[in-house]
Design an enzyme around this catalytic site. Sequence first.
Site, PDB file in Angstrom:
ATOM      1  N   GLU A   1       0.935  -1.079  -0.004  1.00  0.00           N
ATOM      2  CA  GLU A   1      -0.037  -0.080  -0.190  1.00  0.00           C
ATOM      3  C   GLU A   1       0.641   1.425  -0.027  1.00  0.00           C
ATOM      4  O   GLU A   1       0.449   2.090   0.830  1.00  0.00           O
ATOM      5  CB  GLU A   1      -0.917   0.049   1.092  1.00  0.00           C
ATOM      6  CG  GLU A   1      -1.959  -1.069   1.105  1.00  0.00           C
ATOM      7  CD  GLU A   1      -3.247  -0.882   1.890  1.00  0.00           C
ATOM      8  OE1 GLU A   1      -3.134  -0.223   2.935  1.00  0.00           O
ATOM      9  OE2 GLU A   1      -4.157  -1.936   2.094  1.00  0.00           O
TER      10      GLU A   1
ATOM     11  N   GLU B   1      -5.580  -8.655   0.305  1.00  0.00           N
ATOM     12  CA  GLU B   1      -6.185  -8.170   1.602  1.00  0.00           C
ATOM     13  C   GLU B   1      -7.631  -7.970   1.083  1.00  0.00           C
ATOM     14  O   GLU B   1      -7.855  -7.535  -0.148  1.00  0.00           O
ATOM     15  CB  GLU B   1      -5.620  -6.901   2.189  1.00  0.00           C
ATOM     16  CG  GLU B   1      -4.437  -6.977   2.861  1.00  0.00           C
ATOM     17  CD  GLU B   1      -3.845  -5.981   3.705  1.00  0.00           C
ATOM     18  OE1 GLU B   1      -4.670  -5.121   4.204  1.00  0.00           O
ATOM     19  OE2 GLU B   1      -2.581  -5.922   3.761  1.00  0.00           O
TER      20      GLU B   1
HETATM   21  C1  BG6 Z   1      -4.594  -2.454   5.095  1.00  0.00           C
HETATM   22  C2  BG6 Z   1      -3.300  -2.738   5.581  1.00  0.00           C
HETATM   23  O1  BG6 Z   1      -4.673  -1.171   4.722  1.00  0.00           O
HETATM   24  O2  BG6 Z   1      -5.762  -2.758   5.815  1.00  0.00           O
HETATM   25  C3  BG6 Z   1      -3.177  -3.484   6.898  1.00  0.00           C
HETATM   26  O3  BG6 Z   1      -2.241  -3.301   4.539  1.00  0.00           O
HETATM   27  C4  BG6 Z   1      -4.309  -3.062   7.646  1.00  0.00           C
HETATM   28  O4  BG6 Z   1      -1.958  -3.571   7.373  1.00  0.00           O
HETATM   29  C5  BG6 Z   1      -5.595  -3.254   6.999  1.00  0.00           C
HETATM   30  O5  BG6 Z   1      -4.362  -3.792   8.961  1.00  0.00           O
HETATM   31  C6  BG6 Z   1      -6.981  -3.294   7.648  1.00  0.00           C
HETATM   32  O6  BG6 Z   1      -6.788  -1.744   8.214  1.00  0.00           O
HETATM   33  P1  BG6 Z   1      -6.996  -1.484   9.722  1.00  0.00           P
HETATM   34  O7  BG6 Z   1      -6.940   0.082   9.754  1.00  0.00           O
HETATM   35  O8  BG6 Z   1      -8.361  -2.012  10.054  1.00  0.00           O
HETATM   36  O9  BG6 Z   1      -6.034  -2.141  10.569  1.00  0.00           O
END
Ligand code: BG6
Length: 480
Positions: free
Chosen positions: A166, A380
């Site tokens: 990201e 993700e």
């Molecule tokens: C992504 C990241 O943006 O989202 C992760 O690569 C992150 O590291 C995930 O944990 C979820 O976001 P958050 O802010 O809920 O942890």
Amino acid sequence: MEYKKLISFPEGFLWGASTSAFQCEGAYDEDGKSKCERELRPVPDNIADFSTTSDHYHRYKEDIALMKEMGFKAYRFSIAWTRIIPNGDGIVNALGVKHYNDVIDECLKNGITPIVTLHHFDIPNCLEERYGGWRSREVINDFAEYCTVCFKEFGDRVKHWTVNNEYNSFFFDMLNSSFGDKTAGIDDQNALKAGINIAHIKLVAESKVIGICQEMWPDALIGPTVHYEPGYANSSRPEDQLAVDNNDAFRVYLYLDVACKGKYHPLVWRFLEDRDALPDIQPGDMEIIAAHNANWLTLNYYMSATVGYSRLEDESVGMAISQNGGADDMTSYNIQGVVKGYANPHLVRSEFGWEIDAVGLRNALRRLAYRYDLPIIITENGLGAYDKLEEDGSIHDPYRIEYLKNHIAQCRLAINDGVNLIGFCPWSAIDLISTHQGMAKRYGFIYVNRDEHDLKDLKRYRKDSFYWYQKVIESNGEIL
Ligand code: BG6
């Protein structure tokens, strides 16, 4: 498009899930590791810090055994730069190398393909102090040196690499707190210039690293991981469709055009020229960028973006990102003269304020596949929610099952649309600490027994989604 006969997920589809080092390993100063900038950043009193997290560093065998039980074909995790070259000075920490050798071997022993992210938000703090981390061009060589160690030590077994998780933050930097004041990035030419220079440095570093990997391991896949919120027009006004193009260009094409096509996106370039904020390009940069391109894409998808036209006279507004574990609002913002955000009345939100849009994933996949013509894996996607451990050790998370079921169905439709989707690794394999919303915001299939400050026993429990995902994988996505 609707199909009369649906194609199935391909054989060998990489079903799995993801984690990142600083959010799940813990052991943040053990075995020669130095601390990363994120581990030292102050956290609000009501939120967990990153010292112990889920203790995956010590419990990786148990965790990988659970992944095997779920039927994982792949595990996407990140290597902590701070374990491999703790002082950022080129001296390699043998214990760090040993740890990731052990993790990789454990995956392979269990029939799980390791998918390795080289950098997931965790720059060594010493480099931040030495020269400002990603703000300085000095980082390019240090990062390349660290990645070269990884390719040398692990490249015989790791064939799937993603460079900088990201890293496409320019859009958000314009809206958020990276430069102090919330909207400073939008209206301040110096902040814009600083933001795009960081983007440029990350892009040169990435191309350099892609080149090194392809030279050493021509059989490997390597490319960027972006988060992508595909745009929808807020209305059928033709101007709002222009805002959709702006959204996609600023959020993601800026980066992917460089990584995959070796050149800057013309629209973003014109914006920077107009605002007197072109990046400082050094001799040789564009040659490196043009010479080394990604050969796959890895996508993080959580939400779409509903947008409309923004005029120069419209006041800039930042996004409301929670600073204390509460809900975010990522829909109301304005980048003067570029794009304005809106809430989407057709979508519901998670408990943490994120709009849920499964169809948006199909949109994202189609746009990226048709634009870049590369294999794609989802690294993700997932639902952060408050889970409850029952007295009998069960965790009932039907909301997560529902979320993932809908998104996987859209993946299948995207495959039917001609997208070369080769895997699905949602966030996250095990519960871990959220980037800014603490331990209470859980994403995992595996529950980790701790809360914000009480580490309890860190015992692992199988959630209902664990058993559900096991069946999905067993049926290669036929049974959702
Ligand atoms: C992504 C990241 O943006 O989202 C992760 O690569 C992150 O590291 C995930 O944990 C979820 O976001 P958050 O802010 O809920 O942890």
